[in-house]
Motif scaffolding. Structure first.
Motif, mmCIF file in Angstrom:
data_model
loop_
_atom_site.group_PDB
_atom_site.id
_atom_site.type_symbol
_atom_site.label_atom_id
_atom_site.label_comp_id
_atom_site.label_asym_id
_atom_site.label_seq_id
_atom_site.Cartn_x
_atom_site.Cartn_y
_atom_site.Cartn_z
ATOM 1 N N LEU A 1 0.829 -1.206 0.000
ATOM 2 C CA LEU A 1 0.000 0.000 0.000
ATOM 3 C C LEU A 1 0.862 1.254 0.000
ATOM 4 O O LEU A 1 0.580 2.213 -0.735
ATOM 5 C CB LEU A 1 -0.922 0.003 1.221
ATOM 6 N N ARG A 2 1.908 1.253 0.814
ATOM 7 C CA ARG A 2 2.802 2.421 0.839
ATOM 8 C C ARG A 2 3.522 2.587 -0.494
ATOM 9 O O ARG A 2 3.685 3.709 -0.979
ATOM 10 C CB ARG A 2 3.811 2.287 1.978
ATOM 11 N N MET A 3 3.935 1.484 -1.092
ATOM 12 C CA MET A 3 4.679 1.559 -2.351
ATOM 13 C C MET A 3 3.821 2.118 -3.487
ATOM 14 O O MET A 3 4.278 2.949 -4.274
ATOM 15 C CB MET A 3 5.225 0.180 -2.716
ATOM 16 N N VAL A 4 2.550 1.672 -3.594
ATOM 17 C CA VAL A 4 1.708 2.166 -4.688
ATOM 18 C C VAL A 4 1.342 3.637 -4.493
ATOM 19 O O VAL A 4 0.989 4.320 -5.456
ATOM 20 C CB VAL A 4 0.435 1.313 -4.863
ATOM 21 N N GLU A 5 1.430 4.122 -3.252
ATOM 22 C CA GLU A 5 1.187 5.537 -2.983
ATOM 23 C C GLU A 5 2.450 6.370 -3.116
ATOM 24 O O GLU A 5 2.440 7.571 -2.845
ATOM 25 C CB GLU A 5 0.600 5.711 -1.581
ATOM 26 N N GLY A 6 3.555 5.728 -3.527
ATOM 27 C CA GLY A 6 4.799 6.448 -3.726
ATOM 28 C C GLY A 6 5.568 6.739 -2.464
ATOM 29 O O GLY A 6 6.482 7.560 -2.463
ATOM 30 N N GLU A 7 5.203 6.080 -1.371
ATOM 31 C CA GLU A 7 5.891 6.285 -0.105
ATOM 32 C C GLU A 7 6.976 5.229 0.089
ATOM 33 O O GLU A 7 6.870 4.124 -0.438
ATOM 34 C CB GLU A 7 4.893 6.190 1.061
ATOM 35 N N PRO A 8 8.027 5.547 0.851
ATOM 36 C CA PRO A 8 9.059 4.536 1.122
ATOM 37 C C PRO A 8 8.508 3.405 1.970
ATOM 38 O O PRO A 8 7.774 3.641 2.924
ATOM 39 C CB PRO A 8 10.145 5.322 1.866
ATOM 40 N N ALA A 9 8.832 2.186 1.599
ATOM 41 C CA ALA A 9 8.357 1.011 2.335
ATOM 42 C C ALA A 9 9.551 0.252 2.893
ATOM 43 O O ALA A 9 10.453 -0.137 2.152
ATOM 44 C CB ALA A 9 7.544 0.102 1.423
ATOM 45 N N THR A 10 9.562 0.080 4.197
ATOM 46 C CA THR A 10 10.637 -0.669 4.838
ATOM 47 C C THR A 10 10.027 -1.736 5.733
ATOM 48 O O THR A 10 8.874 -1.642 6.140
ATOM 49 C CB THR A 10 11.538 0.248 5.688
ATOM 50 N N LEU A 11 10.825 -2.738 6.017
ATOM 51 C CA LEU A 11 10.388 -3.827 6.890
ATOM 52 C C LEU A 11 11.467 -4.070 7.937
ATOM 53 O O LEU A 11 12.062 -5.133 8.021
ATOM 54 C CB LEU A 11 10.138 -5.096 6.067
ATOM 55 N N ASP A 12 11.720 -3.043 8.722
ATOM 56 C CA ASP A 12 12.791 -3.133 9.701
ATOM 57 C C ASP A 12 12.396 -3.974 10.908
ATOM 58 O O ASP A 12 13.250 -4.569 11.566
ATOM 59 C CB ASP A 12 13.191 -1.726 10.167
ATOM 60 N N GLU A 13 11.117 -4.037 11.234
ATOM 61 C CA GLU A 13 10.664 -4.783 12.404
ATOM 62 C C GLU A 13 9.810 -5.960 11.965
ATOM 63 O O GLU A 13 8.585 -5.866 11.847
ATOM 64 C CB GLU A 13 9.874 -3.865 13.342
ATOM 65 N N LEU A 14 10.458 -7.077 11.677
ATOM 66 C CA LEU A 14 9.752 -8.277 11.250
ATOM 67 C C LEU A 14 9.236 -9.036 12.464
ATOM 68 O O LEU A 14 9.835 -8.996 13.540
ATOM 69 C CB LEU A 14 10.683 -9.178 10.443
ATOM 70 N N PRO A 15 8.132 -9.738 12.324
ATOM 71 C CA PRO A 15 7.640 -10.555 13.442
ATOM 72 C C PRO A 15 8.632 -11.664 13.764
ATOM 73 O O PRO A 15 9.306 -12.192 12.878
ATOM 74 C CB PRO A 15 6.314 -11.117 12.913
ATOM 75 N N GLU A 16 8.716 -12.009 15.033
ATOM 76 C CA GLU A 16 9.696 -13.003 15.474
ATOM 77 C C GLU A 16 9.052 -14.374 15.656
ATOM 78 O O GLU A 16 7.861 -14.493 15.962
ATOM 79 C CB GLU A 16 10.331 -12.545 16.794
ATOM 80 N N LEU A 17 9.859 -15.401 15.464
ATOM 81 C CA LEU A 17 9.429 -16.761 15.756
ATOM 82 C C LEU A 17 9.432 -16.968 17.271
ATOM 83 O O LEU A 17 10.205 -16.329 17.990
ATOM 84 C CB LEU A 17 10.375 -17.769 15.101
ATOM 85 N N SER A 18 8.587 -17.875 17.736
ATOM 86 C CA SER A 18 8.547 -18.143 19.172
ATOM 87 C C SER A 18 8.186 -19.604 19.410
ATOM 88 O O SER A 18 7.491 -20.228 18.601
ATOM 89 C CB SER A 18 7.534 -17.233 19.873
ATOM 90 N N LEU A 19 8.667 -20.137 20.508
ATOM 91 C CA LEU A 19 8.371 -21.517 20.891
ATOM 92 C C LEU A 19 7.043 -21.561 21.634
ATOM 93 O O LEU A 19 6.819 -20.795 22.567
ATOM 94 C CB LEU A 19 9.493 -22.052 21.783
ATOM 95 N N VAL A 20 6.164 -22.463 21.199
ATOM 96 C CA VAL A 20 4.865 -22.650 21.855
ATOM 97 C C VAL A 20 4.850 -24.059 22.439
ATOM 98 O O VAL A 20 4.738 -25.049 21.710
ATOM 99 C CB VAL A 20 3.697 -22.466 20.866
ATOM 100 N N VAL A 21 4.997 -24.151 23.750
ATOM 101 C CA VAL A 21 5.082 -25.454 24.414
ATOM 102 C C VAL A 21 3.678 -25.901 24.805
ATOM 103 O O VAL A 21 2.991 -25.215 25.575
ATOM 104 C CB VAL A 21 6.000 -25.393 25.653
ATOM 105 N N ARG A 22 3.276 -27.065 24.305
ATOM 106 C CA ARG A 22 1.977 -27.626 24.662
ATOM 107 C C ARG A 22 2.212 -29.015 25.255
ATOM 108 O O ARG A 22 3.037 -29.145 26.164
ATOM 109 C CB ARG A 22 1.045 -27.619 23.456
#
Length: 356
Positions: free
Chosen positions: A328-349
């Motif tokens: 969405l940012r790219m098609v509006e001509g705005e800079p798009a960055t992904l500096d904060e990616l979601p992290e993996l986590s251990l789910v113990v069941r």
């Protein structure tokens, strides 16, 4: 004499025609104009944000829109803007619960923006992926989201010559093409480290399709955790699957038939773990009493297996959401960055336990 409408004898009854309704039953723009007491051109300019009118007229138009259930023609509006208000989304398999979570994230990000996704499947075939992307471009999409797949970075860059592209499972940064991938090597390490911390040393690994980078990275994480713990790598305990339930069944059966002892299985994804669990059940082997089992992805159904599956959570809803927001940012001509990616986590069941 018979009456013929074209004979000029007699007089036909004329009725006042009503404005045609659209296919969805919504009022027309002309009806809104009449109800508000303004011209159709004024209503059109108000809808497009270009009209300077009194607050009274604007309020009258808005009241007429609400009362008549008027819905602007999205196609006409998009043509005026020079956009289709659609994003092409290339998934690999629409029936996969893994990709379903990602698509839900894309839909959530696009809600209320006016943009709609057009979805196609590539089935992990680079020729088919390229063909589907060309078909999406032919439909005049404003941008492309590519979910994993086997297209090279150079091929993605060529598509980015036409429209902005955001891809997952790749590594790419340019003004019109942005890609990102989660740390699957770390995820494989976390899964194996969990089993090691529970006292397991004979840990089997059912890989994914090793033609996929994710499968290779998860295997590398498995090997790193073993090496760090001083546990020798035993290739007899590594069997290739295909990221699907039947592959998990067959791989687990091969492990059991080989006769090499093991106390735990790290499956390359949750679907593989489901299949492996079924194979163990059919052999009378209890999870986790006899064999501990861990998957990867944390699909929604993993909470409801018997027992609930321990896994590494890959936040695919967030991945889809971030990909759509970046586009969405790219098609509006705005800079798009992904500096904060979601992290993996251990789910113990409940499919893993300490080795007795």
């Amino acid at each position: 004499m018979p009456f013929h409408p074209s004979s000029g004898l007699g007089e036909s009854v004329k009725t006042k025609s009503k404005p045609a309704r659209d296919a969805g039953g919504s009022a027309t723009l002309l009806e809104v104009a009449r109800a508000a007491g303004v011209s159709a051109a004024t209503v059109s300019r108000i809808l497009n944000g270009g009209a300077r009118v009194s607050e009274a007229k604007r309020a009258a138009v808005e009241a007429a829109i609400a009362a008549l259930n008027f819905k602007p023609n999205a196609l006409a509006q998009s043509l005026k803007r020079g956009r289709s208000l659609t994003f092409g989304v290339l998934t690999q398999s629409v029936d996969s619960p893994f990709f379903a979570e990602t698509l839900l994230g894309i839909e959530a990000a696009l809600a209320g923006t006016g943009y709609e996704p057009l979805i196609a499947s590539g089935h992990w075939n680079p020729q088919e992926e390229a063909d589907r992307l060309r078909r999406l471009l032919a439909r005049q999409v404003d941008g492309l989201i590519v979910l994993f797949g086997k297209l090279s970075n150079d091929e993605l860059q060529r598509f980015a010559l036409h429209v902005p592209v955001v891809a997952t499972g790749h590594e790419l940064r340019s003004p019109r093409a942005l890609a990102f991938r989660l740390d699957n090597e770390l995820g494989g390490y976390m899964a194996t480290r969990h089993l090691l911390d529970l006292g397991h040393r004979d840990i089997a690994h059912i890989t994914g399709d090793l033609a996929h980078a994710d499968a290779v990275d998860r295997l590398a994480g498995y090997r790193r955790a073993l090496a760090e713990a001083g546990v020798p790598y035993d290739e007899r305990l590594v069997v290739q699957g295909n990221f699907k339930e039947p592959g998990g069944v067959m791989a687990a059966n091969r492990l059991l038939d080989a006769g090499v002892p093991f106390t735990a299985i790290f499956a390359a994804n949750d679907q593989t773990a489901y299949g492996a669990h079924l194979a163990l059940y059919r052999r009378g082997i209890r999870v986790p009493d006899d064999i501990s089992l861990i998957g990867f992805d944390d699909l929604p159904s993993s909470l409801y297996t018997t027992p609930p599956l321990t896994t590494v959570r890959q936040p695919m809803f967030d991945v889809g959401r971030l990909a759509a927001q970046a586009l969405l940012r790219m098609v509006e001509g705005e800079p798009a960055t992904l500096d904060e990616l979601p992290e993996l986590s251990l789910v113990v069941r409940e499919t893993t336990r300490r080795l007795r």
